[in-house]
Design an enzyme around this catalytic site. Structure first.
Site, PDB file in Angstrom:
ATOM      1  N   ASP A 204      16.224-131.432  14.609  1.00 33.26           N
ATOM      2  CA  ASP A 204      17.409-132.051  15.192  1.00 33.26           C
ATOM      3  C   ASP A 204      18.148-132.810  14.097  1.00 33.26           C
ATOM      4  OD1 ASP A 204      15.990-134.352  14.631  1.00 33.26           O
ATOM      5  OD2 ASP A 204      15.910-135.092  16.686  1.00 33.26           O
ATOM      6  N   ASP A 206      19.619-136.725  13.360  1.00 33.15           N
ATOM      7  CA  ASP A 206      19.555-138.097  13.867  1.00 33.15           C
ATOM      8  C   ASP A 206      20.607-138.967  13.196  1.00 33.15           C
ATOM      9  OD1 ASP A 206      16.835-137.706  15.286  1.00 33.15           O
ATOM     10  OD2 ASP A 206      16.363-137.146  13.226  1.00 33.15           O
ATOM     11  N   ASP A 290      20.685-136.580  18.036  1.00 33.40           N
ATOM     12  CA  ASP A 290      20.389-137.898  18.603  1.00 33.40           C
ATOM     13  C   ASP A 290      21.335-138.923  18.002  1.00 33.40           C
ATOM     14  OD1 ASP A 290      18.339-137.106  20.212  1.00 33.40           O
ATOM     15  OD2 ASP A 290      16.756-138.165  19.119  1.00 33.40           O
TER      16      ASP A 290
HETATM   17  P1  DGT Z   1      12.630-133.246  12.299  1.00 28.45           P
HETATM   18  O1  DGT Z   1      13.768-133.702  13.146  1.00 28.45           O
HETATM   19  O2  DGT Z   1      11.631-132.459  13.062  1.00 28.45           O
HETATM   20  O3  DGT Z   1      13.063-132.558  11.074  1.00 28.45           O
HETATM   21  O4  DGT Z   1      11.818-134.525  11.776  1.00 28.45           O
HETATM   22  P2  DGT Z   1      12.206-136.042  11.855  1.00 28.45           P
HETATM   23  O5  DGT Z   1      11.356-136.748  10.887  1.00 28.45           O
HETATM   24  O6  DGT Z   1      13.683-136.227  11.761  1.00 28.45           O
HETATM   25  O7  DGT Z   1      11.669-136.466  13.270  1.00 28.45           O
HETATM   26  P3  DGT Z   1      12.453-136.905  14.593  1.00 28.45           P
HETATM   27  O8  DGT Z   1      13.823-136.360  14.621  1.00 28.45           O
HETATM   28  O9  DGT Z   1      11.569-136.570  15.755  1.00 28.45           O
HETATM   29  O10 DGT Z   1      12.494-138.479  14.521  1.00 28.45           O
HETATM   30  C1  DGT Z   1      13.087-139.159  13.449  1.00 28.45           C
HETATM   31  C2  DGT Z   1      12.505-140.500  13.318  1.00 28.45           C
HETATM   32  O11 DGT Z   1      12.987-141.332  14.344  1.00 28.45           O
HETATM   33  C3  DGT Z   1      10.997-140.481  13.448  1.00 28.45           C
HETATM   34  O12 DGT Z   1      10.406-140.772  12.236  1.00 28.45           O
HETATM   35  C4  DGT Z   1      10.650-141.584  14.366  1.00 28.45           C
HETATM   36  C5  DGT Z   1      11.947-142.048  14.915  1.00 28.45           C
HETATM   37  N1  DGT Z   1      12.004-141.916  16.367  1.00 28.45           N
HETATM   38  C6  DGT Z   1      12.090-140.797  17.095  1.00 28.45           C
HETATM   39  N2  DGT Z   1      12.149-141.086  18.397  1.00 28.45           N
HETATM   40  C7  DGT Z   1      12.078-142.425  18.483  1.00 28.45           C
HETATM   41  C8  DGT Z   1      12.081-143.368  19.561  1.00 28.45           C
HETATM   42  O13 DGT Z   1      12.151-143.017  20.732  1.00 28.45           O
HETATM   43  N3  DGT Z   1      12.000-144.680  19.217  1.00 28.45           N
HETATM   44  C9  DGT Z   1      11.936-145.089  17.923  1.00 28.45           C
HETATM   45  N4  DGT Z   1      11.857-146.379  17.627  1.00 28.45           N
HETATM   46  N5  DGT Z   1      11.927-144.253  16.903  1.00 28.45           N
HETATM   47  C10 DGT Z   1      11.995-142.947  17.189  1.00 28.45           C
HETATM   48 MG    MG Z   2      15.010-135.427  13.196  1.00 27.50          MG
END
Ligand code: DGT
Ligand code: MG
Length: 366
Positions: A204, A206, A290
């Site tokens: 996704d 962010d 997001d």
């Molecule tokens: P991806 O999108 O699969 O390439 O990997 P990321 O590292 O971007 O993971 P993602 O998009 O699920 O989440 C990004 C960061 O945001 C993750 O390290 C933790 C944080 N995060 C996600 N959801 C929540 C939430 O509901 N509350 C809080 N405080 N942080 C969140």
């Molecule tokens: Mg992400």
């Protein structure tokens, strides 16, 4: 056989937030195996096991060279009996038998397919599997009632399971910036998540939105969403209201990891460039986006909290609690000893409060 001299003994800190973990992984054969078992544990709601495998995988990601022998792992933290067994299997046989049998299992395959639908978590997938639903075809014919998110998720299944590229993230960033500029001048947009850590693809995109004048960000999200919606950029959106200021006793100690910013879960309709157009002649694709709005006073904490990786964040909070008697969230840092909040305007300051060496985003890929 390798001689003692060839055996590099690694010295690695036990918390992931004390380590520099780049995207340059020398042990992907091992981390892939451990990550798959972590994922399988999470899909089965075995959180403790999931975290143990995630920690072991993160430790292996931080090693400076490829591991070829079990003896190199002597004295390393984070490697439990089970993880060591998996690593040994991979080193000796090229693959882990547990990973292979998991991948083949009907349940794992079904959990992957069903949780691949936006809006479907492990619990829903488990319930469907118990009702005999193992794939999308069976789900479509099952007569199950789907909520709005799940309907959208099913409709855009292929697009949403196609990794998002950095170029696509940047294109969406420009649209979000334009939306934000149009509804409130001076607002700022920051790309967070995996792309901020330098990843080339993600599941996704962010974004964190703020305004340099405290309070100006109030009411911003609905305006941004309305702007995007009116121009046809959103295939789906659900905004959850900020509950942080609503709690009776004010911005209380961050009790849980649940974050209370105003947040919009959306599916963007992104027009493709000419070169990305497919045989189907579909000129757009769906992308999970997001959006989070933070007041400027909490922005540094929000940026730190939303940059990830998930394990890095978990380890930061564990470090804060266990080693510093502090509570860290995406909103604030509370010092339980001094009984007060510690203000910060940059990530560097937060690491300093925590007594940690500053780790830049590109080295938070634990
Ligand atoms: P991806 O999108 O699969 O390439 O990997 P990321 O590292 O971007 O993971 P993602 O998009 O699920 O989440 C990004 C960061 O945001 C993750 O390290 C933790 C944080 N995060 C996600 N959801 C929540 C939430 O509901 N509350 C809080 N405080 N942080 C969140
Ligand atoms: Mg992400």
């Amino acid at each position: 056989q390798i001689s003692e001299a060839e055996v590099a003994l690694f010295s690695v800190s036990s918390y992931a937030c004390q380590r520099r973990t780049t995207l340059d992984n020398h042990n992907s054969n091992l981390t892939d195996a451990l990550s798959l078992l972590a994922e399988n544990a999470e899909l089965n709601n075995e959180d403790g096991r999931g975290v143990a495998f995630r920690r072991a995988a993160a430790l292996m990601k931080a090693l400076p060279t490829q591991v070829i022998s079990m003896s190199q792992l002597r004295g390393l933290p984070c490697l439990g009996e089970h993880s060591l067994r998996v690593i040994k299997d991979v080193l000796e046989n090229g693959v882990s038998s547990e990973v292979e049998s998991t991948k083949q299992s009907k349940r794992y395959k079904a959990l992957k397919i069903l949780t691949g639908i936006f809006g479907v978590g492990a619990k829903t997938a488990d319930r469907w599997i118990r009702e005999g639903i193992y794939n999308l075809e069976q789900l479509r014919h099952s007569g199950q009632t789907l909520n709005r998110a799940q309907k959208s998720g099913l409709e855009h299944y292929d697009d949403l399971n196609e990794p998002v590229t950095k170029a696509e993230a940047d294109a969406i960033g420009e649209i979000v910036q334009k939306a934000v500029d149009s509804v409130l001048t001076g607002s700022q947009v920051a790309l967070t998540g995996g792309f901020r850590r330098g990843k080339l693809t993600g599941h996704d995109v962010d974004f964190l939105i703020t305004h340099p004048e405290e309070g100006k960000e109030v009411g911003l999200m609905p305006k941004v969403v309305a702007w995007l919606e009116s121009r046809g950029f959103l295939l789906y959106q659900k905004t959850t209201r900020n509950s942080y200021l609503e709690s009776k006793d004010g911005p209380a100690r961050p009790a849980s990891n649940m974050d209370r910013f105003e947040r919009c879960f959306s599916i963007f309709k992104l027009t493709k460039g000419k070169e990305q157009e497919t045989a189907s002649h579909k000129i757009w694709r769906a992308v999970r986006v997001d959006l989070v709005v933070s007041p400027i006073s909490q922005f540094a904490f929000a940026v730190l909290g939303w940059t990830g990786s998930k394990l890095f964040e978990r380890e930061l909070r564990r470090w804060a609690g266990h080693e510093k008697n502090m509570s860290l969230s995406s909103h604030a840092l509370f010092d339980n000893t001094q009984n007060k909040y510690l203000r910060a305007t940059s990530e560097e300051e937060i690491f300093a409060y925590l007594g940690l060496e500053y780790i830049p985003p590109s080295e938070r890929n634990a």
